[in-house]
Design a protein around this motif. Structure first.
Motif, mmCIF file in Angstrom:
data_model
loop_
_atom_site.group_PDB
_atom_site.id
_atom_site.type_symbol
_atom_site.label_atom_id
_atom_site.label_comp_id
_atom_site.label_asym_id
_atom_site.label_seq_id
_atom_site.Cartn_x
_atom_site.Cartn_y
_atom_site.Cartn_z
ATOM 1 N N VAL A 24 0.839 -1.206 0.000
ATOM 2 C CA VAL A 24 0.000 0.000 0.000
ATOM 3 C C VAL A 24 0.873 1.255 0.000
ATOM 4 N N CYS A 25 2.013 1.217 0.664
ATOM 5 C CA CYS A 25 2.939 2.360 0.625
ATOM 6 C C CYS A 25 3.499 2.546 -0.781
ATOM 7 N N GLY A 29 2.748 5.874 -2.897
ATOM 8 C CA GLY A 29 3.858 6.650 -3.447
ATOM 9 C C GLY A 29 3.732 6.845 -4.944
ATOM 10 N N SER A 30 3.321 5.796 -5.632
ATOM 11 C CA SER A 30 3.132 5.889 -7.077
ATOM 12 C C SER A 30 2.031 6.893 -7.426
ATOM 13 N N ALA A 43 -0.595 3.154 5.734
ATOM 14 C CA ALA A 43 0.702 3.842 5.744
ATOM 15 C C ALA A 43 0.822 4.753 6.960
ATOM 16 N N HIS A 44 -0.244 5.415 7.315
ATOM 17 C CA HIS A 44 -0.257 6.346 8.442
ATOM 18 C C HIS A 44 -0.285 5.602 9.782
ATOM 19 N N VAL A 77 -9.731 1.511 -3.628
ATOM 20 C CA VAL A 77 -9.541 0.240 -2.923
ATOM 21 C C VAL A 77 -8.412 -0.537 -3.584
ATOM 22 N N LEU A 78 -7.398 -0.839 -2.802
ATOM 23 C CA LEU A 78 -6.301 -1.688 -3.260
ATOM 24 C C LEU A 78 -6.726 -3.136 -2.991
#
Length: 102
Positions: A24-25, A29-30, A43-44, A77-78
């Motif tokens: 997910v990071c 980033g992408s 990530a948070h 949604v990933l």
């Protein structure tokens, strides 16, 4: 426009959780690199968990995550393996639908 990037995280196997957090990071980033601003609760929150006395899990983070989602313009949604079974992800999707967040 601010997007909320939801993804599954919790799993009995810690290596799966590490993979999910890293993935997910990578995706966040992408997206940010392409000018798409995202908030990723994984990530948070994972970084905060590693450096605080807070406990992992939806019960700890649901109020915070729902508040952040309410401030976003859309939900992304990933769909990592197991996303359909994620309690938190299901709640995030349901909340977005009920608030009219695409």
């Amino acid at each position: 426009m601010l997007s909320y990037l939801a993804s599954p995280y919790n799993h009995p196997n810690e290596s799966v959780m590490s993979y999910r957090a890293a993935k997910v990071c990578e995706v966040a980033g992408s997206l940010i690199g392409r000018g798409i601003f995202v908030f990723s609760p994984i990530a948070h929150n994972v970084a905060i968990l590693a450096n605080s006395a807070l406990k992992p899990g939806w019960d700890t983070w649901s109020s915070f995550d729902m508040e952040m989602l309410s401030r976003c313009d859309r939900l992304l949604v990933l769909m990592l393996e197991g996303w359909e079974a994620s309690k938190g992800l299901k709640a995030e999707i349901q909340a977005a639908v009920s608030k009219g967040i695409p």
